[in-house]
Design an enzyme around this catalytic site. Structure first.
Site, mmCIF file in Angstrom:
data_model
loop_
_atom_site.group_PDB
_atom_site.id
_atom_site.type_symbol
_atom_site.label_atom_id
_atom_site.label_comp_id
_atom_site.label_asym_id
_atom_site.label_seq_id
_atom_site.Cartn_x
_atom_site.Cartn_y
_atom_site.Cartn_z
ATOM 1 N N TYR A 71 11.254 15.635 -44.819
ATOM 2 C CA TYR A 71 12.451 16.660 -44.216
ATOM 3 C C TYR A 71 11.520 18.075 -45.104
ATOM 4 O O TYR A 71 12.369 18.894 -43.431
ATOM 5 C CB TYR A 71 13.733 16.648 -45.589
ATOM 6 N N LYS A 93 12.220 20.923 -41.604
ATOM 7 C CA LYS A 93 12.448 22.644 -42.169
ATOM 8 C C LYS A 93 11.803 23.281 -42.392
ATOM 9 O O LYS A 93 12.036 24.740 -41.859
ATOM 10 C CB LYS A 93 13.094 22.002 -43.606
#
Length: 251
Positions: free
Chosen positions: A152, A156
């Protein structure tokens, strides 16, 4: 302005995406509400139409180029050429590195990065034809590193580089591209994290709020408010920026 007032928001069935879709509808945009299953978009669409806005729900897997093309075409046919795109669709598959599977990695990178790439590539055709557009990509404070989120965090952080590059490439066509990096936002996703950790959501939120300078956790509407500004006419000289919305400064 004669610009087409049509927006597409991905991952808009609930949470931050739903809040953004509702806010843009309130701002006068017709909204293409995109999520994995069309049925899941119903609540967001109904909330918009109940307030007198215009929206359609579209089911699409943002990692599938054919589905993305079909979804954007449907929005263009039914609402008009989309000039605003909010790449919000995202998933988590949290685990420590030694327990993270290839599928955990590929799924998260796929939805966030491949999804944003495919959606942006498809929508920019309409934006460049119109000579006007706004793209807002959802990043996260996790881009700065977060235990158990190698996938993640990488996704991001990738959204930030993607944002800055599109801002350079699309600026001459009247298209701005910015990223919003939320901190702790009260959503189903953070509730699921609390459940996975074996603590109550209230305790989880209180613990998070204690570490945030403004002493509260964020709400989806906090992100929607900034999105509203970034897709508006007055933000035309703001592009290639990553704005942290986290109740305090981020390193």
């Amino acid at each position: 302005m004669a610009n087409s007032r049509v927006a597409i928001v991905t991952g808009a069935a609930r949470g931050i995406g739903a809040a953004i879709a509702k806010r843009l509808a309130k701002d006068g945009f017709a909204v293409g509400v995109i999520d994995l299953a069309q049925d899941s978009c119903t609540a967001t669409v109904e909330a918009i139409t109940a307030e007198g806005g215009k929206a359609i729900g579209v089911g699409a897997n943002v990692t599938d180029a054919a589905q993305v093309a079909a979804a954007v075409a449907r929005v263009a046919d039914e609402l008009g050429p989309p000039t605003v795109l909010v790449n919000n669709a995202g998933i988590t598959r949290d685990n420590l590195l030694f327990k993270m599977t290839e599928d955990d990695w590929d799924a998260v990178l796929g939805v966030h990065l491949r999804g944003a790439f495919l959606m942006s590539r498809e929508v920019q055709k309409h934006q460049t034809e119109q000579g006007h557009g706004r793209i807002v990509n959802l990043s996260s404070t996790s881009a700065l590193g977060n235990r158990g989120q190698a996938n993640y965090s990488a996704a991001k952080a990738g959204m930030q580089g993607f944002t800055k590059t599109l801002a350079i490439e699309l600026g001459k066509f009247g298209v701005t591209v910015n990223a919003i990096a939320p901190g702790f936002i009260e959503t189903d996703m953070t509730a699921a994290t609390a459940e996975r950790m074996g603590i109550s959501f209230e305790d989880f939120k209180n613990g998070a709020a204690a570490a945030i300078p403004v002493r509260r956790v964020g709400q989806p509407e906090d992100i929607a408010a900034l999105t509203s500004f970034l897709v508006g006419e007055e933000s035309g000289f703001v592009s290639g920026q990553v704005i942290y919305v986290a109740g305090g400064p981020q390193d």
